[in-house]
Design a protein around this motif. Structure first.
Motif, PDB file in Angstrom:
ATOM      1  N   PHE A 137      -7.645  16.880  12.122  1.00  0.00           N
ATOM      2  CA  PHE A 137      -7.970  16.244  13.191  1.00  0.00           C
ATOM      3  C   PHE A 137      -9.804  16.765  13.567  1.00  0.00           C
ATOM      4  N   THR A 140     -12.739  13.290  18.032  1.00  0.00           N
ATOM      5  CA  THR A 140     -11.772  12.393  18.806  1.00  0.00           C
ATOM      6  C   THR A 140     -10.401  12.167  18.831  1.00  0.00           C
ATOM      7  N   GLU A 141     -10.324  12.087  17.374  1.00  0.00           N
ATOM      8  CA  GLU A 141      -8.526  12.565  17.317  1.00  0.00           C
ATOM      9  C   GLU A 141      -7.641  13.237  17.988  1.00  0.00           C
ATOM     10  N   TYR A 158      -8.240   6.109  17.759  1.00  0.00           N
ATOM     11  CA  TYR A 158      -8.429   7.664  17.232  1.00  0.00           C
ATOM     12  C   TYR A 158      -6.993   8.131  17.400  1.00  0.00           C
ATOM     13  N   LEU A 159      -5.918   7.507  18.011  1.00  0.00           N
ATOM     14  CA  LEU A 159      -4.876   7.716  17.925  1.00  0.00           C
ATOM     15  C   LEU A 159      -4.254   7.573  16.682  1.00  0.00           C
ATOM     16  N   ASN A 161      -6.024   6.944  13.957  1.00  0.00           N
ATOM     17  CA  ASN A 161      -5.968   7.994  12.329  1.00  0.00           C
ATOM     18  C   ASN A 161      -5.654   8.924  13.097  1.00  0.00           C
ATOM     19  N   ALA A 162      -5.250   9.701  13.858  1.00  0.00           N
ATOM     20  CA  ALA A 162      -4.537  10.907  13.994  1.00  0.00           C
ATOM     21  C   ALA A 162      -2.880  10.669  13.107  1.00  0.00           C
TER      22      ALA A 162
END
Length: 179
Positions: A137, A140-141, A158-159, A161-162
């Motif tokens: 990760f 930012t994630e 960001y969440l 993407n994580a």
């Protein structure tokens, strides 16, 4: 048995059993000795149990301050081979318990409950070594994941993407995240 990066290691505190994947390795001795220094808080690690497998010795230990659990692998002549950080361990620890007392993780704080595994999301994230998290990760994630686990506001993108990387993280490290 020499440590493999993608193996899933765990430890049963009640029965002093070290797990290497599905393989159970019971302790042959329970002796408390100073065996090293915690990478996280620089405090003393005390041994919990000693295990033997495939001409190698495994010494599991717990940090006297933060409670991190690790295992050192030694060759048949007690020469050090490697260290394993154990992010999942089971049983009661003297310092901490949870409502269901099934999975114990150091540095537990109040957070959201993960329904899949019965532990708090923040507890799960805190139990995973940061170098493993940073491998998959972005910063930012990671920030978004921890914010969400604490119940705080986070950047949804960001969440998102994580979350797309959770399966990859599980495939690489054998730890399922679902925050």
């Amino acid at each position: 048995m020499t440590a493999q990066a993608n193996y899933n290691y765990s430890y049963d505190l009640n029965n002093n059993i070290f797990y290497s994947g599905e393989r159970q390795i019971p302790a042959y001795e329970l002796e408390e000795n100073e065996i090293g220094t915690c990478e996280k808080c620089q405090s003393t690690i005390l041994s919990l149990s000693y295990h033997e497998i495939d001409d190698e010795f495994i010494v599991t230990g717990k940090c006297s301050i933060c409670g991190n659990i690790s295992a050192n692998i030694y060759g048949h002549e007690w020469n050090w081979i490697s260290e394993i950080f154990i992010s999942h361990f089971f049983g009661q620890t003297p310092a901490q318990t949870t409502e269901d007392s099934e999975l114990q993780i150091p540095e537990a704080r109040k957070s959201l409950k993960n329904e899949d595994n019965g532990i708090d999301d923040l507890e799960l994230l805190n139990s995973i070594p940061m170098n493993q998290i940073e491998t998959i990760f972005s910063p930012t994630e990671i920030k978004a994941m921890f914010a969400r686990a604490k119940g705080e506001k986070c950047v949804r993108q960001y969440l998102y993407n994580a979350r797309k990387k959770y399966k990859t993280f599980e495939d690489v490290f054998g730890i399922k995240i679902d925050i």
